[in-house]
Scaffold this active site. Structure first.
Site, mmCIF file in Angstrom:
data_model
loop_
_atom_site.group_PDB
_atom_site.id
_atom_site.type_symbol
_atom_site.label_atom_id
_atom_site.label_comp_id
_atom_site.label_asym_id
_atom_site.label_seq_id
_atom_site.Cartn_x
_atom_site.Cartn_y
_atom_site.Cartn_z
ATOM 1 N N SER A 96 -8.862 2.373 4.517
ATOM 2 C CA SER A 96 -8.057 3.032 3.507
ATOM 3 C C SER A 96 -7.206 2.064 2.678
ATOM 4 O O SER A 96 -6.487 2.489 1.782
ATOM 5 C CB SER A 96 -7.140 4.056 4.178
ATOM 6 O OG SER A 96 -6.227 3.423 5.072
ATOM 7 N N LYS A 140 0.843 -1.192 0.000
ATOM 8 C CA LYS A 140 0.000 0.000 0.000
ATOM 9 C C LYS A 140 0.876 1.239 0.000
ATOM 10 O O LYS A 140 1.924 1.278 0.660
ATOM 11 C CB LYS A 140 -0.895 -0.043 1.244
ATOM 12 C CG LYS A 140 -1.831 1.135 1.437
ATOM 13 C CD LYS A 140 -2.637 0.924 2.721
ATOM 14 C CE LYS A 140 -3.494 2.126 3.064
ATOM 15 N NZ LYS A 140 -4.237 1.902 4.323
ATOM 16 N N SER A 162 -8.832 0.207 8.872
ATOM 17 C CA SER A 162 -8.448 0.243 7.457
ATOM 18 C C SER A 162 -7.924 -1.064 6.886
ATOM 19 O O SER A 162 -7.708 -1.149 5.676
ATOM 20 C CB SER A 162 -7.417 1.355 7.223
ATOM 21 O OG SER A 162 -8.024 2.612 7.336
#
Length: 478
Positions: free
Chosen positions: A148, A71, A172
């Site tokens: 996220s 990520k 997240s």
């Protein structure tokens, strides 16, 4: 290796085939790059171009050669630009070194092929930034994959990757796992190293790990990457046996608390999320566990106030550090409306506000710890809703102040952030299904340091309520 063969296998199975010489790492990575290219236009989950070749990794790690992505937030690799979902960083700033966890991912043998999208600075429960555009959920491309870590979750759910890095400051890892039908394990605070850049990201609430399709992948990866690094603030004891052993061991009879009222003080719960959680409770009773309706007694208003302080102060500091390093005055041309509003709120806080929030953190941790003296695990919905439409959590809408943004986001995710504040491990499992075929996540929370209990119980649920046969109807790599 055919696309269908690749898509059927989790990271553990791929690693075993590579180790036995039944398929080469190059063949597996070729299948992964083809899958990433296939889903790219539909899902928009990769930041920039995927790498022409995987980042350097160990050839003898437990996941040697297995395709992977990181990520675009917090964890970083030497020489790889990081954008963090914001126009402020433009095409990205090349990072000077690996974070500790990135080094451990490499040592595990994971072959990093791409960066995955994040909302701006990770501040949303969806993954829709002005900088890179919306990521789409492979189960329904009009819906959000959550956030996220939505970019990572979308790629794993679409079978383009077996596993991908994710992080979790308020849900997240677990929110996108729920929205995309994955296993989302948030380890205990300190189980994975946040260093060297951070000691306690987000006042200790931020934790790094991954999203996977199977419990055994989560267990095996945690075995590979957990542990103390010199300078870390926390030193947790190693588990009594490898986490991977818990998958087949089965859980002991547990005292399970069932709770379907959000801990965050706003938002109703979709009946489908409640029903999936209650069905999981009945399954647990059938497996010999004792289930009671119970939840920790928390002050929801105080919790929300403290959480807002933590998020906005962390965001303000991050914006100011980045803007200072770049020599710019951040404005609407650099940052989204919610980011600007929340950073302004964070800058206006006083030292006393942080200490007041810390008192709430302490009270919350102790209340939840006392609750776990009576109950071994807590069972809740992961989200208030199965997923959200794209645009529902538009972070560039200027109509809300910082508290308005906080309330809007956590109205969809009122169950996850408590475990960030307490540091407890928690896992989302795709145990429910809506009439549209969307997955519904159910969360299990264990006491601090209790990943072994969590993994054993999750594996029992995976056997009792298998989800591997469910595949996204649209946006899948195959």
């Amino acid at each position: 290796m055919t696309p269908d063969e690749y898509a059927e296998l989790d990271a553990t199975a791929l690693a075993q085939l590579i180790a036995k010489g039944e398929v080469t790492a190059d063949e597996v990575q070729g299948a992964a790059t083809a899958a990433l290219d296939a889903v790219g236009p539909r899902l928009n989950a990769v930041v920039g171009e995927r790498f022409d070749a995987p980042l350097e990794h160990a050839a003898d790690g437990p996941f040697a050669g297995v395709p992977f992505a990181i990520k675009d937030l917090i964890v970083h690799a030497a020489g790889v630009p990081q954008r963090a979902g914001t126009r402020l960083l433009g095409d990205g700033v090349p990072m000077p070194a690996d974070t500790h966890l990135m080094t451990r991912f490499r040592r595990a043998g994971l072959a990093t092929l791409a960066l995955t999208a994040t909302p701006e600075l990770g501040f949303n429960a969806t993954t829709e930034s002005v900088a890179t555009g919306p990521v789409r959920n492979p189960w329904d491309t009009t819906r959000s994959p959550g956030g996220s870590s939505g970019g990572s979750a979308a790629l794993v759910a679409a079978r383009a990757l077996p596993v991908a890095h994710a992080n979790d400051g308020g849900g997240s890892i677990r929110i996108p796992a729920a929205a995309c039908g994955l296993v989302g394990l948030k380890p205990s605070q300190g189980r994975t190293s946040p260093g060297p850049d951070y000691a306690d990201p987000l006042l200790g609430m931020g934790v790094e790990f991954a999203v996977t399709r199977t419990v055994r992948d989560a267990a095996g990866l945690l075995d590979a990457v957990h542990g103390y690094e010199p300078g870390d603030r926390y030193l947790l004891p190693d588990p009594p046996r490898p986490y991977a052993d818990e998958v087949s061991a089965g859980s002991r009879p547990l005292r399970v608390a069932l709770w379907t009222t959000p801990f965050s003080g706003n938002g109703s719960v979709d009946p489908r999320c409640t029903e999936a959680t209650e069905a999981a409770a009945r399954t647990l009773e059938g497996l010999g566990h004792t289930v009671e309706v119970a939840g920790p007694e928390l002050d929801a208003a105080a919790f929300d106030d403290a959480n807002l302080v933590a998020w906005t102060s962390f965001l303000a500091d991050g914006v100011d550090v980045l803007a200072g390093a770049l020599g710019v005055e951040p404005g609407p041309e650099h940052l989204e409306a919610a980011t600007l509003a929340c950073a302004d709120h964070g800058r206006a806080l006083r030292a006393g506000d942080l200490y007041a929030a810390d008192r709430v953190f302490n009270a919350t941790r102790r209340a939840v710890a006392a609750f776990h003296q009576r109950y071994d695990v807590l069972l809740t919905p992961t989200m208030n809703v199965p997923n959200t439409p794209l645009g529902h959590l538009d972070q560039n809408d200027p109509s809300r102040d910082a508290r308005g943004w906080y309330d809007h986001i956590f109205a969809t995710a009122g169950f996850t952030a408590v475990s960030n504040m307490t540091g407890n491990p928690a896992i989302s499992l795709p145990l429910g299904r809506t009439e549209e075929g969307w997955p519904v996540g159910v969360q299990v929370v264990a006491p601090y340091g209790g990943e072994s209990t969590l993994i054993a119980l999750a594996a029992d649920l995976e056997r009792a309520l298998p989800w591997a046969q469910h595949r996204p109807p649209g946006g899948s790599a195959t």
